[in-house]
Design a protein around this motif. Structure first.
Motif, PDB file in Angstrom:
ATOM      1  N   ARG A  58      -2.932  -9.892   9.530  1.00 38.61           N
ATOM      2  CA  ARG A  58      -1.764  -9.792   9.288  1.00 38.61           C
ATOM      3  C   ARG A  58      -1.375  -8.754   8.254  1.00 38.61           C
ATOM      4  O   ARG A  58      -0.411  -8.193   8.063  1.00 38.61           O
ATOM      5  N   SER A  59      -2.335  -8.948   7.246  1.00 36.10           N
ATOM      6  CA  SER A  59      -2.170  -8.294   6.160  1.00 36.10           C
ATOM      7  C   SER A  59      -3.295  -7.559   5.488  1.00 36.10           C
ATOM      8  O   SER A  59      -4.521  -8.216   5.796  1.00 36.10           O
ATOM      9  N   LEU A  60      -3.273  -6.262   5.151  1.00 35.36           N
ATOM     10  CA  LEU A  60      -4.377  -5.559   4.471  1.00 35.36           C
ATOM     11  C   LEU A  60      -4.265  -5.511   2.826  1.00 35.36           C
ATOM     12  O   LEU A  60      -3.155  -4.829   2.533  1.00 35.36           O
ATOM     13  N   PHE A  61      -4.861  -6.337   2.193  1.00 35.86           N
ATOM     14  CA  PHE A  61      -4.841  -6.017   0.725  1.00 35.86           C
ATOM     15  C   PHE A  61      -5.606  -5.346  -0.099  1.00 35.86           C
ATOM     16  O   PHE A  61      -6.975  -5.148   0.443  1.00 35.86           O
ATOM     17  N   LEU A  62      -5.280  -4.175  -0.650  1.00 33.35           N
ATOM     18  CA  LEU A  62      -6.161  -3.365  -1.208  1.00 33.35           C
ATOM     19  C   LEU A  62      -6.286  -3.421  -2.790  1.00 33.35           C
ATOM     20  O   LEU A  62      -5.407  -3.574  -3.549  1.00 33.35           O
ATOM     21  N   GLU A  72      -4.533   3.873   6.799  1.00 37.06           N
ATOM     22  CA  GLU A  72      -3.469   4.126   7.798  1.00 37.06           C
ATOM     23  C   GLU A  72      -4.239   3.830   9.207  1.00 37.06           C
ATOM     24  O   GLU A  72      -3.368   3.319  10.206  1.00 37.06           O
ATOM     25  N   LYS A  73      -5.603   4.311   9.471  1.00 36.29           N
ATOM     26  CA  LYS A  73      -5.851   3.658  10.846  1.00 36.29           C
ATOM     27  C   LYS A  73      -6.235   2.350  11.107  1.00 36.29           C
ATOM     28  O   LYS A  73      -5.713   2.073  12.339  1.00 36.29           O
ATOM     29  N   ILE A  74      -6.158   1.611  10.111  1.00 29.77           N
ATOM     30  CA  ILE A  74      -6.286   0.184  10.365  1.00 29.77           C
ATOM     31  C   ILE A  74      -5.096  -0.416  10.621  1.00 29.77           C
ATOM     32  O   ILE A  74      -4.699  -1.034  11.685  1.00 29.77           O
ATOM     33  N   GLN A  75      -3.863   0.017   9.846  1.00 27.47           N
ATOM     34  CA  GLN A  75      -2.565  -0.314  10.107  1.00 27.47           C
ATOM     35  C   GLN A  75      -2.088   0.090  11.561  1.00 27.47           C
ATOM     36  O   GLN A  75      -1.558  -0.595  12.153  1.00 27.47           O
ATOM     37  N   GLN A  76      -2.542   1.201  12.036  1.00 26.59           N
ATOM     38  CA  GLN A  76      -2.278   1.781  13.569  1.00 26.59           C
ATOM     39  C   GLN A  76      -3.087   0.774  14.506  1.00 26.59           C
ATOM     40  O   GLN A  76      -2.348   0.511  15.442  1.00 26.59           O
ATOM     41  N   GLU A  77      -4.410   0.504  14.236  1.00 24.15           N
ATOM     42  CA  GLU A  77      -4.789  -0.351  15.138  1.00 24.15           C
ATOM     43  C   GLU A  77      -4.556  -1.797  15.142  1.00 24.15           C
ATOM     44  O   GLU A  77      -4.521  -2.540  16.142  1.00 24.15           O
ATOM     45  N   THR A  78      -3.990  -2.230  13.897  1.00 26.70           N
ATOM     46  CA  THR A  78      -3.743  -3.852  14.100  1.00 26.70           C
ATOM     47  C   THR A  78      -2.487  -4.227  13.859  1.00 26.70           C
ATOM     48  O   THR A  78      -2.078  -5.318  13.984  1.00 26.70           O
ATOM     49  N   GLY A  79      -1.342  -3.220  13.500  1.00 24.53           N
ATOM     50  CA  GLY A  79      -0.182  -3.528  13.177  1.00 24.53           C
ATOM     51  C   GLY A  79       0.052  -4.166  11.917  1.00 24.53           C
ATOM     52  O   GLY A  79       1.193  -4.831  11.502  1.00 24.53           O
ATOM     53  N   GLU A  86       1.964  -1.867  -7.279  1.00 22.64           N
ATOM     54  CA  GLU A  86       2.897  -0.970  -7.428  1.00 22.64           C
ATOM     55  C   GLU A  86       2.516   0.439  -8.151  1.00 22.64           C
ATOM     56  O   GLU A  86       2.944   1.246  -7.552  1.00 22.64           O
ATOM     57  N   GLN A  87       1.561   0.533  -9.060  1.00 19.38           N
ATOM     58  CA  GLN A  87       1.374   1.510  -9.462  1.00 19.38           C
ATOM     59  C   GLN A  87       0.529   2.529  -8.839  1.00 19.38           C
ATOM     60  O   GLN A  87       0.255   3.471  -9.067  1.00 19.38           O
ATOM     61  N   GLU A  88      -0.046   1.869  -7.435  1.00 24.42           N
ATOM     62  CA  GLU A  88      -1.009   2.843  -6.830  1.00 24.42           C
ATOM     63  C   GLU A  88      -0.511   2.885  -5.383  1.00 24.42           C
ATOM     64  O   GLU A  88      -0.921   3.598  -4.479  1.00 24.42           O
ATOM     65  N   ALA A  89       0.918   2.473  -5.173  1.00 26.18           N
ATOM     66  CA  ALA A  89       1.555   2.466  -3.802  1.00 26.18           C
ATOM     67  C   ALA A  89       1.790   3.935  -3.302  1.00 26.18           C
ATOM     68  O   ALA A  89       2.032   4.237  -2.343  1.00 26.18           O
ATOM     69  N   TYR A  90       2.120   4.954  -4.565  1.00 27.42           N
ATOM     70  CA  TYR A  90       2.481   6.157  -4.209  1.00 27.42           C
ATOM     71  C   TYR A  90       1.318   6.879  -3.555  1.00 27.42           C
ATOM     72  O   TYR A  90       1.490   8.123  -2.897  1.00 27.42           O
ATOM     73  N   LEU A  91      -0.085   6.367  -3.499  1.00 27.01           N
ATOM     74  CA  LEU A  91      -0.864   6.939  -2.722  1.00 27.01           C
ATOM     75  C   LEU A  91      -1.074   7.026  -1.330  1.00 27.01           C
ATOM     76  O   LEU A  91      -1.703   7.437  -0.597  1.00 27.01           O
ATOM     77  N   LEU A  92      -0.176   5.843  -0.905  1.00 24.69           N
ATOM     78  CA  LEU A  92       0.066   6.075   0.799  1.00 24.69           C
ATOM     79  C   LEU A  92       1.668   6.395   1.046  1.00 24.69           C
ATOM     80  O   LEU A  92       2.272   5.588   1.522  1.00 24.69           O
ATOM     81  N   PRO A  93       1.886   7.480   0.763  1.00 23.59           N
ATOM     82  CA  PRO A  93       3.479   8.104   0.951  1.00 23.59           C
ATOM     83  C   PRO A  93       3.981   7.874   2.170  1.00 23.59           C
ATOM     84  O   PRO A  93       5.131   7.898   2.522  1.00 23.59           O
ATOM     85  N   GLU A  94       2.898   7.990   3.337  1.00 23.24           N
ATOM     86  CA  GLU A  94       3.426   8.056   4.417  1.00 23.24           C
ATOM     87  C   GLU A  94       3.544   6.648   5.353  1.00 23.24           C
ATOM     88  O   GLU A  94       3.735   6.564   6.576  1.00 23.24           O
ATOM     89  N   LEU A  95       2.878   5.674   4.662  1.00 23.72           N
ATOM     90  CA  LEU A  95       2.892   4.340   5.129  1.00 23.72           C
ATOM     91  C   LEU A  95       3.920   3.421   4.684  1.00 23.72           C
ATOM     92  O   LEU A  95       4.501   3.407   3.489  1.00 23.72           O
ATOM     93  N   ALA A  96       4.250   2.396   5.569  1.00 24.92           N
ATOM     94  CA  ALA A  96       4.938   1.301   5.090  1.00 24.92           C
ATOM     95  C   ALA A  96       4.248   0.303   4.251  1.00 24.92           C
ATOM     96  O   ALA A  96       3.188  -0.275   4.864  1.00 24.92           O
ATOM     97  N   VAL A  97       4.546   0.147   3.033  1.00 27.03           N
ATOM     98  CA  VAL A  97       3.565  -0.837   2.376  1.00 27.03           C
ATOM     99  C   VAL A  97       4.497  -1.658   1.568  1.00 27.03           C
ATOM    100  O   VAL A  97       5.689  -1.407   1.286  1.00 27.03           O
ATOM    101  N   LYS A  98       3.843  -2.651   1.252  1.00 28.42           N
ATOM    102  CA  LYS A  98       4.649  -3.838   0.318  1.00 28.42           C
ATOM    103  C   LYS A  98       3.870  -3.836  -0.847  1.00 28.42           C
ATOM    104  O   LYS A  98       2.644  -3.803  -1.016  1.00 28.42           O
TER     105      LYS A  98
END
Length: 218
Positions: A58-62, A72-79, A86-98
């Protein structure tokens, strides 16, 4: 040869170290089909099949920027949703993140806690099962004696802040609420054990002032 993830605790599995994250260890909490993956394991057929067998993710926590791996690959494979401070979310600019500031609640038994220092957005995840388990990423790691400690490296973002973050965890928990630590690296120093037990007592015994004044890098 890839190895099957191994049970670390009743509902917690540990993956083999992942070269994409400099040998870090990822974990899976299996909880009522709302499974949480902590950091990125290697994305191979064996691990993907295992995740599917456990009911998906359900969730991938970094826990920090160094654990992003092939998120990105994990999100693609598992949904799955991706959760990162929040200070590191900018490192995933192409992904939908919480993203979150101080804390993020996954469920009544799982909560992310911002513990800056190792990196600006370094965070831990607390799981109330098994007497209390803290997944620490690289915020707290076993030393050569298997004791949980903050380790200062050339990549440490802010050492005094990291020490304060350790103290905040000591203040937050008790022996009754924190039994185990699942570190995100250095697991070879556990000498066959998959977790650090008696976690709160070991943290409470740390000489944090001595750590703060230390200039040594590892």
């Amino acid at each position: 040869m890839p190895k099957q993830p191994q049970a670390a605790l009743d509902t917690v599995y540990a993956f083999s170290p992942n070269r994409d994250t400099l040998g870090a260890t990822a974990y899976l909490i299996v909880e009522n089909r709302a499974n949480i993956l902590i950091d990125c394991p290697a994305i191979d057929e064996l691990n993907l099949e295992f995740l599917q067998q456990q009911g998906g993710v359900r969730s991938l926590f970094l826990t920090h920027r160094g654990a992003i791996g092939k998120a990105e690959k994990i999100q693609q494979e598992t949904g799955c949703e991706i959760v990162i401070q929040e200070q590191e979310a900018y490192l995933l600019p192409e992904l939908a993140v919480k993203n979150f500031s101080d804390e993020f609640t996954f469920s009544p038994s799982c909560q992310a806690i911002w513990t800056p220092g190792h990196s600006p957005g370094s965070s831990c995840l607390y799981y109330a099962g098994s007497g209390g388990v803290l997944f620490t990423g690289r915020h707290l790691l076993p030393n050569q004696q298997g004791e949980p400690v903050p380790l200062r490296t050339s990549k440490t973002f802010h050492w005094p802040r990291q020490i304060r973050s350790v103290q905040s965890l000591i203040d937050r928990f008790t022996p009754a609420t924190l039994s185990y630590i699942c570190p995100g690296a250095n697991t070879g120093y556990l000498r066959g054990q998959r977790v650090i037990d008696r976690a709160y007592g070991r943290l409470a015994q740390l000489d944090l002032e001595g750590c703060r004044q230390s200039q040594a890098l590892v």
